[in-house]
Design an enzyme around this catalytic site. Structure first.
Site, PDB file in Angstrom:
ATOM      1  CE  LYS A  24     -12.399  47.159  -9.343  1.00  0.00           C
ATOM      2  NZ  LYS A  24     -12.220  48.561 -10.037  1.00  0.00           N
ATOM      3  CG  ASP A  25     -16.445  50.426 -11.537  1.00  0.00           C
ATOM      4  OD1 ASP A  25     -15.611  50.542 -10.819  1.00  0.00           O
ATOM      5  OD2 ASP A  25     -16.620  49.611 -12.547  1.00  0.00           O
ATOM      6  NE  ARG A  46      -9.160  49.520  -3.378  1.00  0.00           N
ATOM      7  CZ  ARG A  46      -8.334  48.589  -3.738  1.00  0.00           C
ATOM      8  NH1 ARG A  46      -7.575  47.893  -2.829  1.00  0.00           N
ATOM      9  NH2 ARG A  46      -8.244  48.400  -4.993  1.00  0.00           N
ATOM     10  NE  ARG A  47      -6.248  48.724  -7.178  1.00  0.00           N
ATOM     11  CZ  ARG A  47      -6.953  48.738  -8.430  1.00  0.00           C
ATOM     12  NH1 ARG A  47      -7.144  49.536  -9.211  1.00  0.00           N
ATOM     13  NH2 ARG A  47      -7.805  47.403  -8.554  1.00  0.00           N
ATOM     14  NE  ARG A  76     -10.325  57.585 -15.289  1.00  0.00           N
ATOM     15  CZ  ARG A  76     -11.240  58.460 -15.325  1.00  0.00           C
ATOM     16  NH1 ARG A  76     -11.155  59.574 -15.053  1.00  0.00           N
ATOM     17  NH2 ARG A  76     -12.223  57.838 -16.050  1.00  0.00           N
ATOM     18  NE  ARG A  85      -7.284  51.953 -15.653  1.00  0.00           N
ATOM     19  CZ  ARG A  85      -7.816  52.213 -14.378  1.00  0.00           C
ATOM     20  NH1 ARG A  85      -7.226  51.564 -13.302  1.00  0.00           N
ATOM     21  NH2 ARG A  85      -8.923  53.130 -14.334  1.00  0.00           N
ATOM     22  CB  CYS A 144     -13.982  56.282  -6.513  1.00  0.00           C
ATOM     23  SG  CYS A 144     -14.300  57.755  -7.320  1.00  0.00           S
TER      24      CYS A 144
END
Length: 313
Positions: A84-85, A132-133, A150, A156, A243
């Site tokens: 996904k990155d 997205r989230r 971040r 996190r 992103c």
């Protein structure tokens, strides 16, 4: 020629705990097949810039670029990425040689005080730096206050434990890989909280002229996962996704048929969430990508706004 007579395969990796786990995982699999393997740890721009959201400083490609330079200069042979990155268009001369079997693709709800999203009080603060989230959370709970978050996984979680947020949303795969599954209070139903394209899957990047490495990595590939993420990434590529785009795409392959769901949201909340879904028989990457492109067209027809794809970005 034996492994002793051939130079080791050098894996370029970020130095976060999760990236190192991923690289060590690939190292162990290659070593089990008789290869000699070394790691080259690196800090990327994405790891260094923590005071701005990724969408404002160049996208998730910031986690990949330095690793690609190491491949180009011959300091490393392969790079292991969270798929996904990985930008939807790889630079000239690079190839995705292998997509491995997917871990849980879902998003996880993490909170010290609340069991799930519904239990959060009005106006609770939820941390995520994913657009997205953000748009999917706003669709589920418009009253929530979404704040940027971040840093690597441990950072996190520390910010959450310090009380800066009532809850945070993370990829379930990363928590599971690091043995932190106990931090997951609930996993989101992927139909309600559609995952990012490629979430939970690992991709291995090489120089496209390194057929020796492509052959060595072939046994690590998982065909069903590769087909599924190819369709998801095709949605994002057709939308010009990065992103900085609030886009979700999630596929499930069963019995040779791929069910693909996608969603696009307006981060400003001016327009409602646009969703699209379709299914098709899929046995080849070209079929998977065609399904993804068809879904992107449906999103656009529903009002989703894409951007022209940026090459090498």
């Amino acid at each position: 020629m034996s492994a002793l007579q051939t130079p080791p395969i050098v894996i370029a990796t970020r130095e976060s705990r999760l990236a190192l786990w991923q690289a060590e995982h690939v190292k162990a699999l290659l070593e089990a097949r008789g290869h000699s393997v070394q790691l080259l740890g690196m800090t990327t721009k994405g790891d260094q810039i923590l005071d701005k959201s990724l969408s404002k400083v160049g996208g998730k490609g910031l986690f990949v670029k330095e690793l690609e330079v190491a491949l180009e200069e011959g300091r490393a042979d392969i790079a292991v990425h969270s798929l996904k990155d990985v930008p939807m268009e790889l630079p000239e001369g690079f190839a995705l040689a292998c997509v491995m079997e997917r871990e849980d693709p879902r998003d996880a709800f993490v909170s010290p005080n609340y069991p799930n999203l519904d239990a959060l009080p009005q106006g609770a603060v939820v941390g995520t730096s994913s657009l997205r989230r953000q748009v999917l959370l706003q669709a589920l709970r418009p009253d929530l206050k979404i704040e940027p978050l971040r840093g690597n996984l441990d950072t996190r979680l520390r910010k959450l434990d310090e009380g800066q947020y009532d809850a945070i949303v993370l990829a379930a795969a990363g928590l599971k890989r690091l043995g932190l599954e106990s931090r997951i209070r609930a996993t989101f139903d992927p139909t309600a909280m559609l995952p990012a394209a490629g979430q939970g899957a690992l991709g291995i990047e090489v120089r496209s002229d390194r057929q020796d490495l492509i052959d060595a990595l072939a046994p690590l590939a998982h065909h069903a996962t590769w087909l599924t993420v190819a369709a998801e990434r095709a949605v994002s590529r057709a939308m010009g996704g990065s992103c900085s785009m609030p886009l979700a795409a999630h596929g499930v392959l069963a019995g040779g048929v791929l069910q693909l769901d996608a969603a696009w949201g307006d981060p400003d909340g001016q327009t409602p969430l646009v969703r699209a879904q379709a299914n098709a028989p899929v046995t080849a990457l070209t079929q998977a990508e065609a399904l993804g492109e068809a879904i992107a067209q449906r999103l656009r027809s529903g009002g989703a706004r894409g951007v022209a794809p940026a090459h090498n970005a």
